[in-house]
Design an enzyme around this catalytic site. Structure first.
Site, short mmCIF file in Angstrom:
data_model
loop_
_atom_site.label_atom_id
_atom_site.label_comp_id
_atom_site.label_asym_id
_atom_site.label_seq_id
_atom_site.Cartn_x
_atom_site.Cartn_y
_atom_site.Cartn_z
N CYS A 209 55.41 23.22 69.34
CA CYS A 209 55.52 24.68 69.33
C CYS A 209 54.30 25.19 70.07
O CYS A 209 53.18 25.07 69.58
CB CYS A 209 55.56 25.24 67.91
SG CYS A 209 55.38 27.04 67.88
N CYS B 21 52.57 28.64 68.15
CA CYS B 21 51.79 28.52 66.90
C CYS B 21 51.84 27.06 66.53
O CYS B 21 51.22 26.26 67.23
CB CYS B 21 52.27 29.47 65.81
SG CYS B 21 54.03 29.79 65.72
N SER B 22 52.57 26.68 65.52
CA SER B 22 52.72 25.25 65.23
C SER B 22 53.95 25.05 64.38
O SER B 22 53.92 24.34 63.39
CB SER B 22 51.49 24.70 64.50
OG SER B 22 50.34 24.83 65.30
N CYS B 23 55.06 25.71 64.75
CA CYS B 23 56.28 25.62 63.97
C CYS B 23 56.68 24.16 63.78
O CYS B 23 56.57 23.35 64.71
CB CYS B 23 57.40 26.39 64.66
SG CYS B 23 57.02 28.15 64.79
#
Lengths: 204, 230
Positions: free
Chosen positions: A104, A107-109
């Site tokens: 991602c 963000c850091s999905c």
């Protein structure tokens, strides 16, 4: 940033977090017991083994595999798996000709209910910036060297859809039980930064 | 917004550093911030797009240096203050008192705090409205171009895809909230989300693209336009 003279070894963020938590308790927005329960959930209940159990079931049950590829979350629910931060799940299948890997960039999905919380490297600026631009180079640095003939598919999961990579079932595993298969599958296989599965427990 | 959070394609961050023995949480405070946020997510105080946007509003140097859960702490504090639930002065004072090992904290002023929230003041958190149906405008196999837009507020259309052409690989025809407007409380604008496939050469140019590589990315309908047939 530092109001931390009395705690030279304690990070300012640790003290500030303590302050916020004590205030939120005091005004009854939350209770630390509820927070403790969530901590325990992520430390004890969920993790990559959950995802590995999904993949292993797909390896041994073609009907389940078909349902998993059609609607990942519905199939996971058959195994009692679900939770926040995954509203729709697409499972993407590695083949001899295709390698999948997930990121991602915004963000850091990450599919928390399936894999637990992401490792620090998944959230790192290096991984987020580089994987979409030079996936082969990043993968080779992480030990996955792919021939040009293998198509690389990078899934940038910036929307609310989450991705899980289904690695290929290794040859000569017909004699293994489902739980032995689960032991072969790592978090990195399901993110796509590992590809081959070695029967002696090694991976790359 | 064109912020440091939109990292796809940036140079200069070096190799991906892996710690094979990393625990679930690398610090206690990080675990508290993350899990407090999980609890608050269910209270109707913020929606997920607003929370993400708040992180994007950090000063770029703080975004990099505060680390992942430091960003979550920043967003939590800022939204709680905006919602008049807890203000920065109160957090500052309590932080100083804890740092100084005070046993007794300054009592909070009870008046005027927006808590508990009135039912009508609560906001829904999730992104898929299951009781709604949308009619997708595009279909699988169609070629679309990502709109070349640079909105100053929240958006999930990554910089590296803007203006680029790709093929619709999958239509996710559920009723998805449009994050760009929901983050600012300008409506949910339910719409389909498309998985669009881009050739690496389209994204990075022939000179630097790696061979036989594709990026699949999920984009809202409002971020896409149909390519004209020649």
């Amino acid at each position: 940033m530092g109001h931390n003279h009395a705690h030279p070894k304690k990070a300012w963020q640790a003290i500030r977090t303590e302050a916020i938590e004590s205030l939120l308790n005091e005004i009854n927005v939350l209770s630390s017991d509820d927070v403790d329960r969530v901590v325990r959930h992520y430390e004890e209940n969920v993790g990559p083994r959950t995802g590995a159990s999904v993949i292993a079931r797909a390896w041994v049950d073609p009907g389940f595999k078909k349902r998993l590829l059609a609607d990942g979350l519905a199939a996971c629910e058959e195994l009692g798996i679900g939770g926040p931060e995954t509203e729709l799940l697409h499972v993407v299948e590695n083949t001899p000709a295709v390698h999948n890997v997930v990121v991602c960039t915004l963000c850091s999905c990450y599919p928390w209910p399936i894999l637990g919380l992401p490792p620090a490297w998944y959230k790192s600026s290096a991984y987020r910036s580089r994987l979409v631009r030079e996936p082969r180079k990043v993968l080779s640095e992480l030990g996955v060297v792919l021939a040009d003939e293998i198509e690389v598919r990078v899934w940038d999961s910036v929307s609310e859809i989450r991705y899980l990579v289904m690695p290929e079932r290794p040859d000569n595993t017909e004699h293994l039980s489902e739980s032995e298969l689960i032991d072969l599958i790592s978090r990195d296989h399901m993110i796509g930064v590992a590809r081959t599965i070695e029967l002696n427990g090694q991976e790359n | 917004m064109n912020g440091i959070h939109d990292m796809g394609g940036l140079h200069g961050f070096g190799p991906v550093a892996v710690d094979p023995d990393e625990p679930v949480f690398t610090s206690r405070w990080g675990s508290r911030v993350f899990c407090m946020t999980q609890v608050i997510d269910s209270l109707g105080i913020w929606n997920l797009d607003e929370h993400r946007h708040e992180i994007e509003l950090m000063a770029p140097e703080d975004y990099i240096s505060h680390t992942y859960y430091g960003r979550w702490m920043f967003a939590m504090e800022r939204i709680l203050e905006r919602r008049n639930i807890l203000n920065r002065e109160e957090v500052d004072r309590r932080t100083e008192e804890i740092a100084a090992d005070r046993r007794k904290f300054t009592p909070l002023q009870p008046a005027g705090r927006n808590w508990p929230l009135a039912e009508g003041d609560k906001v829904p958190w999730g992104a898929w409205r299951k009781n709604e149906v949308v009619e997708p405008e595009f279909s699988e196999g169609q070629w679309v171009r990502v709109r070349n837009i640079h909105p100053p507020g929240h958006t999930r259309v990554t910089n590296y895809t803007r203006g680029k052409a790709g093929e619709v690989f999958r239509v996710n025809d559920q009723a998805w909230v449009f994050p760009d407007t929901r983050a600012h409380y300008r409506g949910e604008n339910l719409q389909a989300v498309y998985t669009v496939r881009f050739d690496a050469q389209t994204l990075w140019g022939e000179e630097y693209a790696e061979p036989n590589s594709y990026v699949y990315i999920d984009l809202s309908e409002n971020h896409l336009e149909l390519m004209q047939e020649d």
